[in-house]
Scaffold this motif. Sequence first.
Motif, PDB file in Angstrom:
ATOM      1  N   THR A 372       0.757  -1.078   0.158  1.00  0.00           N
ATOM      2  CA  THR A 372      -0.037  -0.129  -0.183  1.00  0.00           C
ATOM      3  C   THR A 372       0.892   1.071  -0.016  1.00  0.00           C
ATOM      4  OG1 THR A 372      -1.453  -1.333   1.328  1.00  0.00           O
ATOM      5  CG2 THR A 372      -1.884   1.091   1.188  1.00  0.00           C
ATOM      6  N   TRP A 373       2.091   1.345   0.842  1.00  0.00           N
ATOM      7  CA  TRP A 373       2.757   2.456   0.709  1.00  0.00           C
ATOM      8  C   TRP A 373       3.554   2.579  -0.783  1.00  0.00           C
ATOM      9  CZ3 TRP A 373       3.366   6.308   3.529  1.00  0.00           C
ATOM     10  CH2 TRP A 373       2.967   6.237   4.777  1.00  0.00           C
ATOM     11  N   LEU A 374       3.916   1.421  -1.211  1.00  0.00           N
ATOM     12  CA  LEU A 374       4.540   1.358  -2.492  1.00  0.00           C
ATOM     13  C   LEU A 374       3.351   1.973  -3.588  1.00  0.00           C
ATOM     14  CD1 LEU A 374       7.348   0.485  -3.106  1.00  0.00           C
ATOM     15  CD2 LEU A 374       6.083  -1.288  -4.681  1.00  0.00           C
ATOM     16  N   LYS A 375       2.313   1.934  -3.419  1.00  0.00           N
ATOM     17  CA  LYS A 375       0.996   2.469  -4.337  1.00  0.00           C
ATOM     18  C   LYS A 375       1.002   3.840  -3.892  1.00  0.00           C
ATOM     19  CE  LYS A 375      -1.886  -1.506  -5.674  1.00  0.00           C
ATOM     20  NZ  LYS A 375      -2.961  -1.897  -5.314  1.00  0.00           N
ATOM     21  N   THR A 376       0.843   4.090  -2.579  1.00  0.00           N
ATOM     22  CA  THR A 376       0.587   5.510  -2.201  1.00  0.00           C
ATOM     23  C   THR A 376       1.865   6.319  -2.746  1.00  0.00           C
ATOM     24  OG1 THR A 376      -0.238   4.634  -0.208  1.00  0.00           O
ATOM     25  CG2 THR A 376       0.066   7.096  -0.109  1.00  0.00           C
ATOM     26  N   ILE A 377       3.003   6.047  -2.681  1.00  0.00           N
ATOM     27  CA  ILE A 377       3.994   6.723  -3.154  1.00  0.00           C
ATOM     28  C   ILE A 377       4.000   6.952  -4.527  1.00  0.00           C
ATOM     29  CG2 ILE A 377       6.697   6.849  -3.487  1.00  0.00           C
ATOM     30  CD1 ILE A 377       6.807   5.541  -0.656  1.00  0.00           C
ATOM     31  N   ASN A 378       3.595   5.861  -5.319  1.00  0.00           N
ATOM     32  CA  ASN A 378       3.650   6.052  -6.647  1.00  0.00           C
ATOM     33  C   ASN A 378       2.539   6.847  -7.124  1.00  0.00           C
ATOM     34  OD1 ASN A 378       3.701   5.237  -9.563  1.00  0.00           O
ATOM     35  ND2 ASN A 378       4.243   3.356  -8.911  1.00  0.00           N
ATOM     36  N   PHE A 379       1.538   6.822  -6.550  1.00  0.00           N
ATOM     37  CA  PHE A 379       0.174   7.712  -6.920  1.00  0.00           C
ATOM     38  C   PHE A 379       0.432   9.323  -6.390  1.00  0.00           C
ATOM     39  CE2 PHE A 379      -3.649   9.958  -5.335  1.00  0.00           C
ATOM     40  CZ  PHE A 379      -4.581   9.991  -6.447  1.00  0.00           C
ATOM     41  N   LEU A 380       1.221   9.495  -5.358  1.00  0.00           N
ATOM     42  CA  LEU A 380       1.570  10.991  -5.054  1.00  0.00           C
ATOM     43  C   LEU A 380       2.587  11.406  -5.891  1.00  0.00           C
ATOM     44  CD1 LEU A 380       1.833  10.508  -1.052  1.00  0.00           C
ATOM     45  CD2 LEU A 380       0.073  11.996  -2.563  1.00  0.00           C
ATOM     46  N   PHE A 381       3.558  10.709  -6.357  1.00  0.00           N
ATOM     47  CA  PHE A 381       4.773  11.249  -7.286  1.00  0.00           C
ATOM     48  C   PHE A 381       4.015  11.485  -8.470  1.00  0.00           C
ATOM     49  CE2 PHE A 381       7.789  10.930 -10.353  1.00  0.00           C
ATOM     50  CZ  PHE A 381       8.682  11.792 -10.060  1.00  0.00           C
ATOM     51  N   THR A 382       3.229  10.738  -9.039  1.00  0.00           N
ATOM     52  CA  THR A 382       2.898  10.811 -10.343  1.00  0.00           C
ATOM     53  C   THR A 382       1.773  11.897 -10.539  1.00  0.00           C
ATOM     54  OG1 THR A 382       2.716   8.331 -10.696  1.00  0.00           O
ATOM     55  CG2 THR A 382       1.498   9.521 -12.232  1.00  0.00           C
ATOM     56  N   LEU A 438       1.996   5.213 -14.862  1.00  0.00           N
ATOM     57  CA  LEU A 438       1.265   4.097 -14.006  1.00  0.00           C
ATOM     58  C   LEU A 438       1.366   2.972 -14.818  1.00  0.00           C
ATOM     59  CD1 LEU A 438      -1.887   6.176 -12.755  1.00  0.00           C
ATOM     60  CD2 LEU A 438       0.073   5.468 -11.374  1.00  0.00           C
ATOM     61  N   LEU A 439       1.196   2.914 -15.993  1.00  0.00           N
ATOM     62  CA  LEU A 439       1.385   1.642 -16.665  1.00  0.00           C
ATOM     63  C   LEU A 439       2.778   1.033 -16.623  1.00  0.00           C
ATOM     64  CD1 LEU A 439      -0.064   2.144 -20.269  1.00  0.00           C
ATOM     65  CD2 LEU A 439      -0.371   0.114 -18.553  1.00  0.00           C
ATOM     66  N   ILE A 440       3.861   1.788 -16.643  1.00  0.00           N
ATOM     67  CA  ILE A 440       5.194   1.548 -16.698  1.00  0.00           C
ATOM     68  C   ILE A 440       5.639   0.853 -15.237  1.00  0.00           C
ATOM     69  CG2 ILE A 440       7.907   2.145 -16.736  1.00  0.00           C
ATOM     70  CD1 ILE A 440       7.040   3.997 -19.121  1.00  0.00           C
ATOM     71  N   SER A 441       5.017   1.548 -14.177  1.00  0.00           N
ATOM     72  CA  SER A 441       5.376   1.173 -12.772  1.00  0.00           C
ATOM     73  C   SER A 441       4.354   0.167 -12.382  1.00  0.00           C
ATOM     74  CB  SER A 441       4.899   2.403 -11.783  1.00  0.00           C
ATOM     75  OG  SER A 441       3.909   3.245 -12.050  1.00  0.00           O
ATOM     76  N   LYS A 442       3.527  -0.535 -13.335  1.00  0.00           N
ATOM     77  CA  LYS A 442       2.564  -1.537 -13.044  1.00  0.00           C
ATOM     78  C   LYS A 442       1.430  -1.379 -12.143  1.00  0.00           C
ATOM     79  CE  LYS A 442       6.167  -4.727 -14.366  1.00  0.00           C
ATOM     80  NZ  LYS A 442       7.638  -4.730 -14.063  1.00  0.00           N
ATOM     81  N   GLN A 443       1.062  -0.220 -11.992  1.00  0.00           N
ATOM     82  CA  GLN A 443      -0.056   0.058 -11.166  1.00  0.00           C
ATOM     83  C   GLN A 443      -1.332   0.120 -11.747  1.00  0.00           C
ATOM     84  OE1 GLN A 443       0.490   0.478  -7.683  1.00  0.00           O
ATOM     85  NE2 GLN A 443       2.791   0.792  -8.004  1.00  0.00           N
ATOM     86  N   TRP A 444      -1.900  -1.329 -12.133  1.00  0.00           N
ATOM     87  CA  TRP A 444      -2.995  -1.243 -13.017  1.00  0.00           C
ATOM     88  C   TRP A 444      -4.194  -0.830 -12.510  1.00  0.00           C
ATOM     89  CZ3 TRP A 444      -0.121  -2.833 -16.849  1.00  0.00           C
ATOM     90  CH2 TRP A 444       0.932  -3.522 -16.770  1.00  0.00           C
ATOM     91  N   SER A 445      -4.250  -1.117 -11.077  1.00  0.00           N
ATOM     92  CA  SER A 445      -5.502  -0.591 -10.391  1.00  0.00           C
ATOM     93  C   SER A 445      -5.702   0.879 -10.382  1.00  0.00           C
ATOM     94  CB  SER A 445      -5.322  -1.294  -8.972  1.00  0.00           C
ATOM     95  OG  SER A 445      -4.477  -0.408  -8.204  1.00  0.00           O
ATOM     96  N   LEU A 446      -4.835   1.612 -10.450  1.00  0.00           N
ATOM     97  CA  LEU A 446      -4.792   3.257 -10.354  1.00  0.00           C
ATOM     98  C   LEU A 446      -5.225   3.785 -11.839  1.00  0.00           C
ATOM     99  CD1 LEU A 446      -1.694   3.858  -8.198  1.00  0.00           C
ATOM    100  CD2 LEU A 446      -4.114   3.844  -7.396  1.00  0.00           C
TER     101      LEU A 446
END
Lengths: 538, 239
Positions: A372-382, A438-446
């Motif tokens: 979840t932390w990883l996803k959060t950081i990814n979402f925030l950075f993007t 998001l695609l490259i970072s494999k965050q499909w759900s976002l």
Amino acid sequence: MNSRAFWALQTSKLIRLASLFRRGQWAKILVILTTLVILLLLALGIFYFSLTSFKFLSEYPIASQPIITYSLAATFILTAVLVLASAVITSLQTLFQRDDNSLVFSWPIPITAIFSSRLLNSLLLANWPMLVFSLPFILGYSAAFGLNWTTRSLFLVGLIFLSLSSSLLGTMIALIASRIWGNLQSRWFNFALLASLPIFGWVLVKVLLPDELTTNLGPLSIEEIGTLLGRKPLLASFLPTTWLVNLVYFWPGSPSVAALYLATLASFWLTLILVVSLLRQQFYWQAINKTSVGRFIAAPWDTVKKKVRSFPYLLPGKMGALTEKDWLGVLRSPPQLFQLFFIIFIGIVYLLIISRVPLTRLAKTFPTTHQTWLKTINFLFTNYLAAVFSLRFLFPLISLEGHSAWVSWSAPLPRLKIFWQKLVSSFLLVCLSTEAILLISKQWSLLLINLPVSFLIVLVTLGIGAIKPNFWEKNPEKLSTTPGGLLATFVCLAYISLCAGLLFGPLRYGVGLIWLLSGLVAVIIFHQVQRHLNHYEL
Amino acid sequence: MIRVDRLTKKFGKLTAVDDLNLTINPGEIFGFIGPNGAGKTTTIKMLTGVIAPTSGQIEIGGFDLQKNPVAVKKLIGYIPDDPYVYPELTGREFLWLVGQLWETKNIGQKISRLLPIYQLEQIIDGPFRDYSRGSKQKLTILAALLHQPQVLVIDEPIIGLDPASAQTTTKLFKDFAKQGGAIFVSTHTLSVAQDICQRLGVIDQGKLIFEGTIKQLEKQVHGHHDNLEQLFLKLTRHE
């Protein structure tokens, strides 16, 4: 004469600042103060992060040493790169692309004094990454390990010296490039620069994230990471920043080592100063002439009739023409283009880091909270990256129409349609970029929830730019720091943080709430934009 | 062609234009003169739909500007006092942009026909920021004519132009009027106003203090004067 002129130029800036208070320009004063408070809060946040992280590491005495050396060296490298890039952009703007050139150069003061005054401004502006990120990071480290004041001072001197050297180097690059290529408007030059960004990014990431770390990351314990970092010579070990860190880190308290350290710093710094002052004598006036005189004067008669290309080049109709006009405004303006390159570079570095981290293996290894932390950081950075782009390039779009109002506002086209043109074209650009990250970072759900978030970031920046325009400022960079720009920054940051909270926090139905929240904010902004668009006073 | 009825514009407590009434017929060149800050540019900005009036009505070509701004704007060509254009576009790109916005047909051909008027062919593919003040002014004049408007609204037409170009410009306006177009021109160059305008309006502190021919102006200020400048000074001097 030289120093008197230099100080007179510096004093004039203080006088302008003081006149803000005298004239009661409270909105501008508020902008300056709020910006300072935001930067201070950011620095405090980084200090706290550094302090807690290093305190945590201190529980692993064997592993902590190589990890600390590595993270300090990485911080130093990042500082050097960020300051260098920032100095190139700032120098181009501060030294050359100035509205007051024709006025200042007609004054009876030496050109070298003008250069020195502008150089000082450029250096102060370019060193923000050091002040905001690296300095609090190093202070956090020093506090966590309770370093003595001599070691602390040596670290800070090293950091400040490194940052100033990078900014001087950036200034030299800008100076030499302007002297050789003038306005830096060669299509090939810019294309080559853009193409080389992934290479620079790759080298930087290779230095920051050694292979040994990324291939084993996941099942490793802190001790193992420390052993890995300490055992094999990494690419980072060959860089001067690591020598710098090692020198201070292993400094045994010997006065001779300290003297050597300080002498090395001073001599390198002095050499750079000497080179810049030589360039000042040789290059500045020539470079100014090369950049201020138009590249294009007149085409030879025999080539005139061959050029009959129609405009817009890629998109159809009047909306296409307006969109291409906006894009060309950025692509053909060197300071703007380089700022865009800077944002692209940050995005590339982030993507390269993300692509080197074995996300799938991490997902299997790490518990759900870490994922979840990883996803959060990814979402925030993007989305923060999208917000930075939007605030810098989209917020000024309506204000920039002000000086050309005799074209845009007198055209037979409803103003709301012009707003929609900017909104749709900007949204497509921002949305495609964030979806790609998001695609490259494999965050499909976002991927799906990113649509309303990107739309609202674009709408907030463009919309507040339309609600609170400034039709008197021609410099898009300055427009982003007006009260409207600050308001847009606040709204964007609050919205992204709230979305992250809703998505990854304990609440259920977070996705639905984001759609609802985005819809609500969009309605409010649209209503306000419609109210303001037809009542501009120019 | 142009009818202005009780037009007023207020900026806070300041009344920039106060209860202005005007009529300009097809084929007529109407000169609008007045001291600095009298309200000339504000009037022009309202006529071209750049800013909205506080009260009053503007009718151009039978359309109400407030109710049908797009139809009115299609009829107007506007030449501003400050020829500022997107600096990163070339002159040709700018003309194309204007052509697209005004939905002009055969833009390329029309540009090719207009360029020789001021011999701009050699600089037209260079970026606008490199143009001299005069070249910028010439390009804005061509941009205003590109979509073949019925009304020209002009703010200081010949500032920055060399004598030959100024002469070309005044001839261009006279020809435009001869073909039935209406021109509303604001200027400080009183010799130009005297040369091309059939009627004049003098505005001072937001109020229209005179409207009529130069002969009527002479009558109002009692006696013959050598030129329009003397008449203007006598009319607007506050003692």
